[in-house]
Write an enzyme that holds these catalytic residues in place. Structure first.
Site, short mmCIF file in Angstrom:
data_model
loop_
_atom_site.label_atom_id
_atom_site.label_comp_id
_atom_site.label_asym_id
_atom_site.label_seq_id
_atom_site.Cartn_x
_atom_site.Cartn_y
_atom_site.Cartn_z
N ASN A 260 -80.33 -54.86 -47.81
CA ASN A 260 -81.36 -54.13 -47.07
C ASN A 260 -81.60 -54.85 -45.75
O ASN A 260 -81.50 -56.07 -45.68
CB ASN A 260 -82.65 -54.08 -47.92
CG ASN A 260 -83.82 -53.43 -47.21
OD1 ASN A 260 -84.89 -54.00 -47.10
ND2 ASN A 260 -83.63 -52.23 -46.72
N GLY A 261 -81.89 -54.07 -44.72
CA GLY A 261 -82.18 -54.64 -43.41
C GLY A 261 -81.09 -54.35 -42.41
O GLY A 261 -79.95 -54.78 -42.57
N ASP A 262 -81.43 -53.57 -41.38
CA ASP A 262 -80.52 -53.26 -40.26
C ASP A 262 -79.31 -52.42 -40.65
O ASP A 262 -78.29 -52.45 -39.96
CB ASP A 262 -80.04 -54.55 -39.58
CG ASP A 262 -81.16 -55.32 -38.90
OD1 ASP A 262 -82.29 -54.81 -38.87
OD2 ASP A 262 -80.91 -56.44 -38.43
N LYS B 270 -87.29 -56.09 -55.47
CA LYS B 270 -86.96 -56.10 -54.04
C LYS B 270 -87.61 -57.33 -53.44
O LYS B 270 -88.81 -57.57 -53.65
CB LYS B 270 -87.45 -54.84 -53.34
CG LYS B 270 -87.03 -54.79 -51.86
CD LYS B 270 -87.38 -53.44 -51.24
CE LYS B 270 -86.78 -53.34 -49.83
NZ LYS B 270 -87.48 -54.16 -48.85
N PRO C 91 -88.57 -48.28 -50.54
CA PRO C 91 -90.01 -47.99 -50.63
C PRO C 91 -90.68 -48.39 -49.33
O PRO C 91 -90.58 -49.53 -48.89
CB PRO C 91 -90.46 -48.89 -51.79
CG PRO C 91 -89.44 -49.97 -51.88
CD PRO C 91 -88.16 -49.42 -51.36
N MET C 92 -91.33 -47.43 -48.66
CA MET C 92 -92.00 -47.70 -47.39
C MET C 92 -93.40 -47.08 -47.42
O MET C 92 -93.55 -45.90 -47.71
CB MET C 92 -91.20 -47.14 -46.22
CG MET C 92 -89.86 -47.84 -45.99
SD MET C 92 -88.91 -47.07 -44.64
CE MET C 92 -88.22 -45.64 -45.51
N GLN D 141 -92.52 -48.45 -57.32
CA GLN D 141 -92.61 -49.86 -56.95
C GLN D 141 -94.06 -50.33 -57.00
O GLN D 141 -94.96 -49.65 -56.49
CB GLN D 141 -92.05 -50.11 -55.55
CG GLN D 141 -91.93 -51.61 -55.28
CD GLN D 141 -91.58 -51.95 -53.85
OE1 GLN D 141 -92.41 -51.78 -52.97
NE2 GLN D 141 -90.38 -52.45 -53.63
N CYS E 221 -92.78 -57.68 -49.43
CA CYS E 221 -93.60 -57.13 -48.34
C CYS E 221 -94.18 -58.28 -47.51
O CYS E 221 -94.86 -59.16 -48.04
CB CYS E 221 -94.72 -56.27 -48.88
SG CYS E 221 -95.81 -55.64 -47.57
#
Length: 331
Positions: free
Chosen positions: A204-206, A141, A18-19, A72, A102
């Site tokens: 999640n991340g990279d 998340k 989700p962005m 979300q 977030c």
């Protein structure tokens, strides 16, 4: 097979993160076509939703072709979050996800998002009460912790599981890190290796290459990868990862015509969904990656991101297709 409650997913599923202003229906549709196994909406403010704020309500639009899809939500007030559940259920998502990660100041300052990492008991209570409120699976998340000195993610994940959370996605940074430095996947692996954990644990991340996705799967043993920034302007990332898993080889670079067609479809779907002004504005962030690797492209990119009229952007796409027809992308 990986299961979120009763939702069956393939081995090591790839999830679109989700962005904000990115994971809208047009972009989710493109990612789904390219192999995303689960997609999530932009995060929705519980306070905005219960006040019937137009932007928050609009984010509840989901479509059959994108299932399984999760909505979300974020907030720190229990009553508001429970009322939000009732509203979200009317959109009939497959999953309701809680944003406890977030790092943006305007969210954190209200005790929501990563701000709630300072109060694990509230985090647990909110999750427990939301699980009781709905028959839909609740997932979470989050991040490793508020800062390096307060990382308790193994305990936090277990507590959330024990009150009914059906899956957890963990970003390998603390809130203090924001998006700086490298994501640390080792604490996420510790969560997965906790013998008491039985729900899916997603990293999640990279995750910015097929090799990194494979490392998350094979070295860290996680259940799946949630893809964020690597997918912006690159919905093909999901297909590229799956091809690499299957063959050990990289797919050929996406040809210019396919890139232009995707950008054109993306913009048209965005205009159809949110109108010309927002459609043009919010699609701009994707163009750098759609056309990454083309030399001497700056003038065309500038036109794409400064044109306010859709017909001018579409005309620039046509110019690009004509001007760079012979360009060969290198993987």
């Amino acid at each position: 097979m990986v299961k979120i409650d009763n939702i069956e997913l393939p081995d090591f599923p790839l999830l679109l993160a989700p962005m904000e202003d990115v994971s809208d229906p047009p972009f989710r549709a493109l990612c789904k076509e390219q192999g995303a196994d689960v997609v999530y909406t932009e995060f929705v403010s519980s306070e905005g939703l219960i006040r019937n704020a137009a932007k928050s309500v609009m984010k509840l639009d989901i479509y059959e072709k994108e299932r399984p899809v999760g909505i979300q939500i974020f907030g720190a007030n229990l009553e508001s979050m429970l009322r939000t559940i009732d509203i979200v259920e009317q959109s009939n998502p497959d999953i309701i996800d809680i944003n406890f990660g977030c790092p943006v100041k305007k969210v954190v300052s209200k005790g929501a998002g990563a701000g709630i990492l300072k109060d694990v008991c509230l985090m647990e209570k909110l999750t427990a009460e939301m699980v009781k409120r709905t028959k839909l699976p609740i997932t979470v998340k989050t991040r490793l912790g508020w800062d390096h000195n307060s990382i308790r993610i193994v305990e936090v994940a277990e507590r959330l599981q024990d009150v009914g959370c059906k899956a957890i996605a963990i970003h390998g940074r603390t809130r203090a890190q924001m998006y700086k430095g490298q994501a640390d996947w080792r604490p996420i692996a510790e969560v997965k290796n906790n013998p008491r954990m039985h729900i899916p644990v997603f990293g999640n991340g990279d995750v910015d290459s097929p090799e990194r996705a494979m490392e998350m799967r094979d070295t860290y043993g996680l259940d799946g990868a949630m893809i964020g920034r690597a997918s912006i302007g690159n919905p093909w990332f999901f297909k590229q990862v799956k091809h690499f898993f299957k063959t050990g080889e990289h797919l050929a670079p996406v040809a210019l015509e396919e890139r232009v067609n995707a950008a054109r479809r993306h913009l048209q779907m965005a205009i159809d969904w949110k109108g010309e002004t927002l459609g043009v504005f919010e699609t701009r962030r994707h163009y750098t990656n759609y056309f990454k690797g083309i030399p001497h492209f700056k003038a065309y990119r500038t036109k794409m991101v400064t044109s306010d009229r859709p017909e001018d952007v579409f005309a620039t796409f046509d110019e690009v297709l004509d001007k760079f027809a012979d360009h060969q992308f290198i993987s």
